[in-house]
Design a protein around this motif. Structure first.
Motif, mmCIF file in Angstrom:
data_model
loop_
_atom_site.group_PDB
_atom_site.id
_atom_site.type_symbol
_atom_site.label_atom_id
_atom_site.label_comp_id
_atom_site.label_asym_id
_atom_site.label_seq_id
_atom_site.Cartn_x
_atom_site.Cartn_y
_atom_site.Cartn_z
ATOM 1 N N ARG A 125 0.847 -1.315 0.170
ATOM 2 C CA ARG A 125 0.032 -0.546 0.404
ATOM 3 C C ARG A 125 1.198 1.312 0.185
ATOM 4 N NH1 ARG A 125 -3.927 -0.170 4.774
ATOM 5 N NH2 ARG A 125 -4.395 1.452 3.602
ATOM 6 N N VAL A 126 2.078 1.585 0.204
ATOM 7 C CA VAL A 126 2.729 2.585 0.913
ATOM 8 C C VAL A 126 3.624 2.088 -0.528
ATOM 9 C CG1 VAL A 126 5.533 3.533 1.833
ATOM 10 C CG2 VAL A 126 3.465 2.324 3.274
ATOM 11 N N ALA A 127 3.705 1.573 -1.174
ATOM 12 C CA ALA A 127 4.436 1.827 -2.383
ATOM 13 C C ALA A 127 3.875 1.898 -3.128
ATOM 14 C CB ALA A 127 5.403 0.378 -3.105
ATOM 15 N N ALA A 128 2.589 1.719 -3.521
ATOM 16 C CA ALA A 128 1.524 2.194 -4.519
ATOM 17 C C ALA A 128 0.739 3.059 -4.449
ATOM 18 C CB ALA A 128 0.148 1.009 -4.607
ATOM 19 N N SER A 129 1.014 3.844 -2.785
ATOM 20 C CA SER A 129 0.740 5.405 -2.617
ATOM 21 C C SER A 129 1.277 6.283 -3.479
ATOM 22 C CB SER A 129 0.320 5.317 -1.256
ATOM 23 O OG SER A 129 -0.117 4.779 -0.713
ATOM 24 N N LEU A 130 2.984 5.677 -2.812
ATOM 25 C CA LEU A 130 3.767 6.748 -3.808
ATOM 26 C C LEU A 130 3.950 6.598 -4.677
ATOM 27 C CD1 LEU A 130 7.256 6.058 -0.683
ATOM 28 C CD2 LEU A 130 4.943 8.097 -1.097
ATOM 29 N N GLN A 131 3.434 5.601 -6.272
ATOM 30 C CA GLN A 131 3.595 5.744 -6.946
ATOM 31 C C GLN A 131 2.525 6.524 -7.283
ATOM 32 O OE1 GLN A 131 3.635 1.630 -8.540
ATOM 33 N NE2 GLN A 131 6.094 1.124 -8.089
ATOM 34 N N ARG A 132 1.761 6.557 -7.065
ATOM 35 C CA ARG A 132 0.203 6.879 -6.769
ATOM 36 C C ARG A 132 0.492 8.403 -7.032
ATOM 37 N NH1 ARG A 132 -3.197 7.210 -2.253
ATOM 38 N NH2 ARG A 132 -1.334 9.096 -2.287
ATOM 39 N N ASP A 133 1.044 8.878 -6.539
ATOM 40 C CA ASP A 133 1.690 10.283 -5.717
ATOM 41 C C ASP A 133 3.212 10.891 -7.154
ATOM 42 O OD1 ASP A 133 -0.551 10.062 -3.900
ATOM 43 O OD2 ASP A 133 1.043 10.266 -2.377
ATOM 44 N N GLY A 134 3.016 9.723 -8.336
ATOM 45 C CA GLY A 134 4.076 10.374 -9.491
ATOM 46 C C GLY A 134 5.766 10.063 -9.045
ATOM 47 N N LEU A 135 5.660 9.154 -7.498
ATOM 48 C CA LEU A 135 7.099 8.700 -7.549
ATOM 49 C C LEU A 135 7.238 7.961 -8.478
ATOM 50 C CD1 LEU A 135 6.146 10.839 -4.722
ATOM 51 C CD2 LEU A 135 7.835 9.442 -3.498
ATOM 52 N N ALA A 136 8.565 7.614 -8.823
ATOM 53 C CA ALA A 136 9.241 6.443 -9.640
ATOM 54 C C ALA A 136 10.784 6.117 -8.668
ATOM 55 C CB ALA A 136 9.920 7.194 -10.857
ATOM 56 N N ALA A 137 11.487 5.215 -9.598
ATOM 57 C CA ALA A 137 12.208 5.022 -8.785
ATOM 58 C C ALA A 137 13.557 5.737 -8.688
ATOM 59 C CB ALA A 137 12.792 3.095 -9.492
ATOM 60 N N GLY A 138 14.425 5.792 -7.776
ATOM 61 C CA GLY A 138 15.542 6.759 -8.122
ATOM 62 C C GLY A 138 15.277 7.599 -6.956
ATOM 63 N N ASP A 139 13.361 8.210 -7.212
ATOM 64 C CA ASP A 139 13.274 9.482 -6.180
ATOM 65 C C ASP A 139 13.630 9.422 -4.957
ATOM 66 O OD1 ASP A 139 12.274 10.811 -7.978
ATOM 67 O OD2 ASP A 139 10.134 10.645 -8.643
ATOM 68 N N ALA A 140 13.467 10.233 -4.240
ATOM 69 C CA ALA A 140 13.104 9.735 -2.445
ATOM 70 C C ALA A 140 12.522 10.777 -1.435
ATOM 71 C CB ALA A 140 15.017 10.301 -2.388
ATOM 72 N N ILE A 141 11.967 10.157 -0.764
ATOM 73 C CA ILE A 141 11.509 10.170 1.046
ATOM 74 C C ILE A 141 11.972 10.827 1.621
ATOM 75 C CG2 ILE A 141 9.151 9.697 -0.399
ATOM 76 C CD1 ILE A 141 9.479 7.193 1.943
ATOM 77 N N ALA A 142 11.627 11.505 2.957
ATOM 78 C CA ALA A 142 11.997 11.626 4.111
ATOM 79 C C ALA A 142 11.347 11.237 5.299
ATOM 80 C CB ALA A 142 12.637 13.551 3.561
ATOM 81 N N ILE A 143 11.951 11.316 6.192
ATOM 82 C CA ILE A 143 11.695 10.776 6.782
ATOM 83 C C ILE A 143 11.557 11.642 8.458
ATOM 84 C CG2 ILE A 143 10.261 8.588 9.123
ATOM 85 C CD1 ILE A 143 10.292 6.699 6.642
ATOM 86 N N CYS A 144 11.136 12.045 8.996
ATOM 87 C CA CYS A 144 11.764 12.549 10.708
ATOM 88 C C CYS A 144 10.495 12.149 11.611
ATOM 89 C CB CYS A 144 11.929 14.551 10.269
ATOM 90 S SG CYS A 144 12.538 14.835 11.526
ATOM 91 N N ALA A 145 10.887 11.428 12.467
ATOM 92 C CA ALA A 145 9.706 11.019 13.655
ATOM 93 C C ALA A 145 10.718 10.256 14.554
ATOM 94 C CB ALA A 145 8.716 10.357 12.955
ATOM 95 N N ALA A 146 10.223 9.832 15.355
ATOM 96 C CA ALA A 146 10.478 8.902 16.797
ATOM 97 C C ALA A 146 10.081 7.411 16.129
ATOM 98 C CB ALA A 146 9.342 9.159 17.848
#
Length: 514
Positions: free
Chosen positions: A50-71
């Protein structure tokens, strides 16, 4: 041979594919747990889709990046793993950084989506117009609720086949210099870390307790092998010695990663021996100096093997000390791991003779691609032997003994040159810790008109102790050579440390200069 055995036996594979195999074979087996949430392998695999599908739905492709800042949390880990399934690199960021530093890291990574929790969002500040989308992992108002952001249950992403050189994650390591550098680790580097997992008895029965943060490579070198081999990771968002011991006993923990200051605080607990830790098979440590006396105490009182890893987030070779097998080598960081070529070089970049000290450089299959967007910094971190073989410079000074074990002296930049003599702060710190009143100590070099530099000590006294600074200074200098003697000693309530336990000597220098 099972499908998992065939997969892990390959020269290169994908961690997300191993999770799929575990989900098919043991869907109900626990994979991730925190204080409020638990996921089985079947649930984790579906959530990663579901996470991978959501990122692809939002236009992200292999080689793009996300950031996570949390506990650290189950949701944090699932988003990290799900992004990897889509071939998307993850930049895990330290919430304790300054707002300006976090903004630079997010921009440097080229992150397309930022995953946060309420505490991190407060540090980062409100989103500017045109800023990247934010998703709240904790369901807070810090961003779009993660449940609302996720694709529907049952969603499947388009298939992606990551390659070894593809960026897996971007770890921002400022070390002790303060300026973040994005270390790009490839899928091949992480696979090399995972493959050595069998040696440390990772498997479906593994229960790994992690109280160091998920943005740290310290944590990830144990997190990924646990998941890759089908074990369960228990996440503790904030370390607390009493809470750690209770959780370890209750969960029947088999593996853990702790930094030396955490071992120190655990072993100092009056009730340490009252906790049942008999389930432990291996305990790991890395990231900061681990003194021999503390290692000996852990070996004597805590069941299971003790493994110290020495290396860098940048990669380039690892030394491993199997402390339980080599109790006479606790003052070292072990021998080069299989596949690691560790050498020592002088100021001119030439290898030193056997038995001489030099800067540690290393080569292995697990090396960073480079510093993200900083080719100049990447070149500074590299050394090439006469045959053109690429090594990563550590900045540490060390010496090999006759048995091939590496003893570290100090960071090259922390070495003090006083009156033309090299002084290693770690030597002085070892002497200081031998005083009955000293709980912790750090030594820095400060400018001196007479000597160029001179050593100054910062000391944390043991609780309830009233020994004077002058008394400790005199005792220490009586144990040191004439060229090593401390110019000053001052008490401090707590040594400044990074989230993974490294003493921030730059902050001590700033404090001394005030």
């Amino acid at each position: 041979m099972t499908s998992f055995e065939a997969a892990i036996d390959r020269d290169f594979g994908v961690i997300a594919d191993l999770i799929r195999i575990h989900a098919q074979q043991r869907p109900a087996k626990p994979a991730l747990a925190d204080a409020t949430h638990e996921l089985s392998y079947g649930e984790l695999d579906a959530l990663m889709d579901r996470v991978a599908a959501s990122l692809q739905r939002d236009g992200l492709a292999a080689g793009d990046a996300i950031a996570i800042c949390a506990a650290s949390s189950v949701n944090y880990a699932a988003v990290f793993l799900g992004a990897l399934r889509a071939g998307i690199a993850v930049a895990p960021l330290a919430p304790g950084s300054t707002p300006a530093s976090l903004a630079r890291m997010i921009a440097d990574a080229g992150a397309r989506v930022l995953f946060v929790d309420a505490a991190a969002a407060e540090v980062i500040g409100p989103a500017a117009e045109g800023a990247i989308p934010r998703v709240a992992l904790d369901g807070s108002a810090a961003g779009r609720n993660v449940e609302a952001w996720l694709a529907p249950t049952g969603a499947r992403p388009a298939a992606v086949e990551p390659q070894p050189a593809w960026p897996f994650n971007i770890i921002y390591s400022s070390g002790t210099t303060g300026e973040p550098k994005g270390i790009v680790q490839g899928h091949g580097m992480r696979w090399a870390h995972v493959k050595r997992g069998a040696k440390y008895e990772y498997g479906p029965e593994t229960v790994t307790l992690l109280s160091t943060p998920l943005y740290s490579n310290t944590t990830l070198v144990v997190f990924f092998p646990t998941i890759a081999f089908g074990g369960c990771v228990v996440l503790m968002p904030k370390f607390d010695a009493t809470g750690y011991l209770k959780l370890a006993a209750r969960q029947r923990v088999t593996h853990t990663m702790l930094v030396p200051v955490q071992y120190q605080r655990l072993m100092a607990r009056p009730d340490f021996d009252a906790h049942d830790l008999s389930s432990f098979r291996f305990k790991f440590s890395t990231s900061a100096p681990f003194n021999a006396a503390l290692k000996a105490d852990v070996l004597a009182r805590w069941p299971g093997g003790l493994i110290e890893f020495y290396g860098m987030t940048e990669g380039g070779g690892t030394c491993i000390l199997e402390a339980h097998l080599h109790p006479d080598k606790l003052h070292t960081v072990g021998r080069p791991a299989e596949g690691s070529d560790i050498r020592l070089i002088d100021e001119a970049g030439k290898e030193v003779a056997r038995g001489e000290a030099g800067e540690v450089v290393g080569h292995s299959a697990g090396m960073m691609v480079g510093y993200h967007g900083q080719p100049g910094k990447t070149r500074e971190a590299e050394w090439f032997d006469p045959a053109g073989k690429r090594f990563i410079r550590t900045g540490d000074v060390g010496r090999f003994d006759d048995d091939g074990f590496l003893t570290l002296f100090d960071r090259k930049k922390d070495m003090i040159i006083s009156g033309g003599f090299n002084i290693y702060p770690s030597d002085l710190e070892t002497v200081l810790r031998g005083h009955a009143s000293v709980a912790e100590a750090a030594v820095i070099g400060v400018p001196s008109e007479q000597w160029g530099e001179t050593p100054v000590a910062f000391v944390v006294r043991r609780d309830g102790d009233d020994t004077t600074a002058e008394a400790i200074l005199q005792w220490t200098n009586n144990q040191l050579g004439k060229t090593q003697r401390l110019a000053r000693l001052q008490f401090i309530d707590e040594l400044p440390r990074s989230a993974i336990g490294k003493v921030l000597k730059r902050e001590l220098r700033e404090l001394d200069a005030r």
